[in-house]
Design a protein around this motif. Structure first.
Motif, short mmCIF file in Angstrom:
data_model
loop_
_atom_site.label_atom_id
_atom_site.label_comp_id
_atom_site.label_asym_id
_atom_site.label_seq_id
_atom_site.Cartn_x
_atom_site.Cartn_y
_atom_site.Cartn_z
N GLY A 191 0.80 -1.22 0.00
CA GLY A 191 0.00 0.00 0.00
C GLY A 191 0.83 1.27 0.00
N ASP A 192 2.12 1.19 0.33
CA ASP A 192 2.98 2.37 0.25
C ASP A 192 3.06 2.83 -1.20
OD1 ASP A 192 3.48 2.18 2.95
OD2 ASP A 192 5.55 1.48 2.73
N ARG A 193 3.08 4.13 -1.42
CA ARG A 193 3.17 4.68 -2.78
C ARG A 193 4.51 5.37 -3.03
NH1 ARG A 193 0.96 1.41 -5.04
NH2 ARG A 193 1.45 2.58 -6.88
N ILE A 194 5.19 5.80 -1.97
CA ILE A 194 6.48 6.50 -2.08
C ILE A 194 7.48 5.81 -1.17
CG2 ILE A 194 7.71 8.69 -1.73
CD1 ILE A 194 5.67 8.92 -3.94
N ALA A 195 8.69 5.61 -1.68
CA ALA A 195 9.78 5.04 -0.87
C ALA A 195 10.88 6.08 -0.77
CB ALA A 195 10.32 3.77 -1.52
N ARG A 196 11.44 6.20 0.43
CA ARG A 196 12.60 7.05 0.64
C ARG A 196 13.79 6.13 0.87
NH1 ARG A 196 8.27 9.44 1.90
NH2 ARG A 196 7.93 11.67 1.70
N ALA B 50 13.84 4.13 -14.21
CA ALA B 50 13.13 2.95 -13.72
C ALA B 50 14.07 2.11 -12.85
CB ALA B 50 12.62 2.12 -14.88
N VAL B 51 13.55 1.63 -11.73
CA VAL B 51 14.33 0.81 -10.79
C VAL B 51 13.43 -0.30 -10.25
CG1 VAL B 51 15.83 2.73 -10.08
CG2 VAL B 51 13.74 2.27 -8.79
N HIS C 33 9.78 -9.68 -1.37
CA HIS C 33 8.86 -8.85 -2.16
C HIS C 33 9.67 -7.85 -2.98
CE1 HIS C 33 6.56 -10.04 1.47
NE2 HIS C 33 5.72 -10.42 0.53
N GLU C 34 9.19 -7.59 -4.21
CA GLU C 34 9.82 -6.60 -5.09
C GLU C 34 8.75 -5.79 -5.79
OE1 GLU C 34 12.80 -7.98 -7.79
OE2 GLU C 34 13.79 -9.20 -6.26
N TRP C 35 9.11 -4.54 -6.11
CA TRP C 35 8.22 -3.63 -6.82
C TRP C 35 9.00 -2.87 -7.88
CZ3 TRP C 35 8.50 -4.25 -1.62
CH2 TRP C 35 7.35 -4.65 -0.94
N LEU C 36 8.30 -2.53 -8.96
CA LEU C 36 8.88 -1.60 -9.92
C LEU C 36 8.78 -0.21 -9.31
CD1 LEU C 36 7.24 -2.87 -13.22
CD2 LEU C 36 9.59 -3.23 -12.42
N GLY C 37 9.66 0.68 -9.72
CA GLY C 37 9.61 2.03 -9.21
C GLY C 37 10.14 3.03 -10.23
N VAL D 79 11.33 7.43 -4.49
CA VAL D 79 10.92 6.60 -5.61
C VAL D 79 9.42 6.35 -5.51
CG1 VAL D 79 11.20 4.35 -6.73
CG2 VAL D 79 13.18 5.47 -5.66
N GLU D 80 8.71 6.56 -6.62
CA GLU D 80 7.30 6.22 -6.68
C GLU D 80 7.21 4.71 -6.86
OE1 GLU D 80 3.37 7.62 -9.11
OE2 GLU D 80 5.26 7.50 -10.22
N ILE D 81 6.45 4.06 -6.00
CA ILE D 81 6.33 2.60 -6.03
C ILE D 81 5.25 2.21 -7.02
CG2 ILE D 81 5.82 0.54 -4.68
CD1 ILE D 81 6.71 2.23 -2.20
N GLY D 82 5.61 1.28 -7.91
CA GLY D 82 4.68 0.80 -8.92
C GLY D 82 4.17 -0.59 -8.59
N ASP D 83 4.00 -1.37 -9.62
CA ASP D 83 3.44 -2.71 -9.50
C ASP D 83 4.41 -3.68 -8.86
OD1 ASP D 83 1.07 -1.96 -10.76
OD2 ASP D 83 1.90 -2.38 -12.76
N PRO D 84 3.90 -4.65 -8.11
CA PRO D 84 4.77 -5.71 -7.60
C PRO D 84 5.25 -6.59 -8.74
CG PRO D 84 2.48 -6.14 -7.01
CD PRO D 84 2.51 -4.83 -7.71
#
Length: 76
Positions: free
Chosen positions: A14-19, A39-40, A48-52, A64-69
């Motif tokens: 549910g997090d949308r932003i990662a620092r 892209a990262v 667990h991994e997410w696109l960002g 980083v804006e968190i995208g899809d898992p």
């Protein structure tokens, strides 16, 4: 070619932003030279991994804006 991966142990569903930590931010900016819009992949160390997509970066801070898992890469 795979995307650069960055360790973000405090991510939760549910997090949308990662620092990123200062260490990971330096790695992103100086070593990998990923800029704003790059892209990262983010991973939490618990499987667990997410696109960002990088929103901001400096030598000591990056967001980083968190995208899809994504399915984690298989161990070699």
């Amino acid at each position: 070619m795979s995307l650069p991966r960055f360790f973000t142990p405090d991510l939760h569903e549910g997090d949308r932003i990662a620092r990123l930590s200062a260490t990971e931010s330096r790695h992103l900016a100086a070593a990998r030279r990923v800029g704003v819009g790059g892209a990262v992949t983010l991973f939490d160390g618990r499987g667990h991994e997410w696109l960002g997509r990088v929103l901001s970066t400096s030598r000591n801070a990056a967001t980083v804006e968190i995208g899809d898992p994504v399915d984690p890469a298989a161990e070699p």
